[in-house]
Scaffold this motif. Structure first.
Motif, short mmCIF file in Angstrom:
data_model
loop_
_atom_site.label_atom_id
_atom_site.label_comp_id
_atom_site.label_asym_id
_atom_site.label_seq_id
_atom_site.Cartn_x
_atom_site.Cartn_y
_atom_site.Cartn_z
N ALA A 195 -1.50 -7.90 109.85
CA ALA A 195 -0.23 -7.54 110.52
C ALA A 195 0.88 -7.24 109.82
CB ALA A 195 -0.07 -8.86 111.39
N ARG A 196 1.13 -7.95 108.62
CA ARG A 196 2.19 -7.61 107.81
C ARG A 196 2.01 -6.15 107.17
NH1 ARG A 196 6.45 -9.48 104.02
NH2 ARG A 196 6.85 -7.52 102.92
N ALA A 197 0.84 -5.61 106.84
CA ALA A 197 0.63 -4.46 106.34
C ALA A 197 0.81 -3.45 107.40
CB ALA A 197 -1.09 -4.38 105.82
N ARG A 198 0.62 -3.73 108.71
CA ARG A 198 0.60 -2.72 109.89
C ARG A 198 2.23 -2.66 110.21
NH1 ARG A 198 -1.43 -0.10 114.13
NH2 ARG A 198 -0.30 -0.20 115.99
N LEU A 199 2.85 -3.55 109.76
CA LEU A 199 4.36 -3.56 110.07
C LEU A 199 4.94 -2.88 109.19
CD1 LEU A 199 6.54 -5.11 111.89
CD2 LEU A 199 6.82 -6.56 109.91
N GLU A 200 4.86 -2.96 107.87
CA GLU A 200 5.22 -1.93 106.93
C GLU A 200 4.68 -0.41 106.99
OE1 GLU A 200 6.42 -2.01 102.03
OE2 GLU A 200 5.23 -3.57 102.69
N GLN A 201 3.50 -0.24 106.92
CA GLN A 201 2.90 0.94 106.96
C GLN A 201 2.74 1.68 108.05
OE1 GLN A 201 -1.14 0.30 104.98
NE2 GLN A 201 -0.10 -1.31 103.34
N HIS A 202 3.10 1.17 109.01
CA HIS A 202 2.92 1.72 110.41
C HIS A 202 4.07 1.69 111.22
CE1 HIS A 202 1.72 2.31 114.97
NE2 HIS A 202 1.16 3.41 114.30
N ASP A 203 4.54 0.43 111.58
CA ASP A 203 5.63 -0.03 112.54
C ASP A 203 6.83 0.67 111.97
OD1 ASP A 203 3.81 -0.84 114.44
OD2 ASP A 203 4.20 -2.93 113.69
N LEU A 204 7.08 0.42 110.64
CA LEU A 204 8.55 0.51 110.06
C LEU A 204 8.50 2.33 110.05
CD1 LEU A 204 11.05 0.11 108.79
CD2 LEU A 204 10.11 -0.39 106.69
N PRO A 205 7.73 3.04 109.50
CA PRO A 205 7.64 4.58 109.49
C PRO A 205 7.99 5.06 110.92
CG PRO A 205 6.12 3.90 107.96
CD PRO A 205 6.33 2.56 108.98
N ARG A 206 7.43 4.43 112.00
CA ARG A 206 7.53 5.06 113.16
C ARG A 206 8.90 4.81 113.88
NH1 ARG A 206 2.90 3.98 117.37
NH2 ARG A 206 4.42 5.54 118.58
N ALA A 207 9.29 3.74 113.39
CA ALA A 207 10.58 3.20 113.66
C ALA A 207 11.70 4.08 113.07
CB ALA A 207 10.80 1.65 113.70
N LEU A 208 11.70 4.32 111.81
CA LEU A 208 12.75 5.04 111.12
C LEU A 208 12.49 6.53 111.89
CD1 LEU A 208 11.86 4.14 107.46
CD2 LEU A 208 13.85 3.55 108.98
N ALA A 209 11.38 7.27 112.06
CA ALA A 209 11.37 8.35 112.64
C ALA A 209 11.98 8.35 113.97
CB ALA A 209 9.93 8.86 112.93
N GLY A 210 11.91 7.40 114.76
CA GLY A 210 12.49 7.27 116.12
C GLY A 210 14.04 7.20 115.91
N PHE A 211 14.50 6.43 115.18
CA PHE A 211 16.00 6.58 115.03
C PHE A 211 16.39 7.68 114.54
CE2 PHE A 211 15.50 1.74 115.33
CZ PHE A 211 16.50 1.37 116.15
N GLU A 212 15.52 8.35 113.65
CA GLU A 212 16.19 9.55 113.18
C GLU A 212 16.10 10.67 114.28
OE1 GLU A 212 15.29 12.77 109.66
OE2 GLU A 212 13.58 11.65 110.32
N ALA A 213 15.39 10.75 114.98
CA ALA A 213 15.25 11.63 116.27
C ALA A 213 16.28 11.35 117.13
CB ALA A 213 14.01 11.46 116.88
#
Length: 278
Positions: A195-213
């Motif tokens: 879960a920690r790995a998913r948070l850093e490797q999947h959720d965080l990149p997707r969140a950064l992309a969403g805020f950038e958009a």
């Protein structure tokens, strides 16, 4: 703006939600402003009201998740405060939108969270992982980025009403961001390794992309490299940042605060940023 449910509920709401000094909405005179300026401000503040109401929904989900997970009462009490604040923010922004367009109705759709509903079967590892993602997105990123954007609104607003509204909301944003980073620090050691790995490797990149958009207004970091943000008061402005100003503030907040705090929690924010388009 919605009509009060009843006199008693209206009084209860005002005692709980309104904080002095409450902006003087009735003192605002739209007459000196050009119609296109009023329309731009109305649309901008209405969108902020929708976003703040969305935060009420998101933090309510988080409150329920913490209760089911039997999280410490300090966490539950803090997130309850956040919900009350977001109700106030929605009312403030909706009030500014209504002031710019007297007589027009102001409505928005039912809010939807940018994640699946929490798994409420019990205090499970999956529920903690859900809460960590929600805190990361809504508080650590959303509230931390919101603060400098509101500081920019304070600078550019030439009318006392939007400036007062931005200052009211700013009084809460630092507390909300601090809650996010503290809550995430509590959650991270309690996550399963995957879960920690998913948070850093999947959720965080997707969140950064969403805020950038949604926040960078089409600008890329490379477009603004080497430029200096110079906010100034004037010409007439009702609390609206230009797309370029908003983008500059967004990227500066990431580099100057968000990435540093992520590193402090053991994340690799640059790797997450590079992976956001994957």
């Amino acid at each position: 703006m919605q009509r009060p449910c009843s006199a008693a509920l209206g009084a209860m709401h005002r005692r709980q939600v309104r904080r002095e000094p409450w902006p003087e909405f009735d003192a605002f005179d739209p007459a000196p402003y050009a119609p296109e300026l009023l329309r731009e401000a109305r649309d901008n503040w209405a969108e902020r009201a929708r976003a703040e109401h969305g935060s009420v929904h998101q933090f309510s989900q988080l409150s329920l998740a913490f209760a089911v997970a039997r999280a410490p009462l300090e966490l539950q009490g803090a997130v309850a405060r956040l919900i009350t604040d977001e109700v106030r923010h929605a009312e403030l922004c909706a009030g500014m939108a209504a002031a710019c367009a007297p007589g027009e109705s102001l409505e928005w759709p039912t809010p939807r969270a940018p994640w699946q509903d929490p798994p409420l079967a019990g205090p499970t590892p999956e529920l903690l992982a859900w809460a960590a993602r929600a805190v990361l997105v809504a508080c650590c990123l959303g509230e931390t980025i919101s603060r400098p954007l509101l500081e920019g609104v304070v600078v550019v607003a030439t009318d006392p009403l939007p400036e007062a509204i931005a200052r009211q909301i700013l009084r809460d944003e630092q507390l909300h961001a601090t809650f996010g980073w503290e809550a995430l620090a509590w959650l991270l050691p309690r996550l399963e390794p995957d879960a920690r790995a998913r948070l850093e490797q999947h959720d965080l990149p997707r969140a950064l992309a969403g805020f950038e958009a949604t926040t960078a207004c089409g600008f890329r970091a490379a477009d603004l490299a080497g430029t200096t943000l110079r906010l100034r008061r004037g010409p007439p402005n009702l609390g609206v940042l230009s797309p370029r100003e908003q983008a500059q503030i967004f990227f500066a907040a990431l580099e100057g605060e968000v990435f540093a705090k992520l590193r402090g929690l053991g994340f690799d924010p640059l790797a997450a940023w590079r992976a956001r388009g994957a």
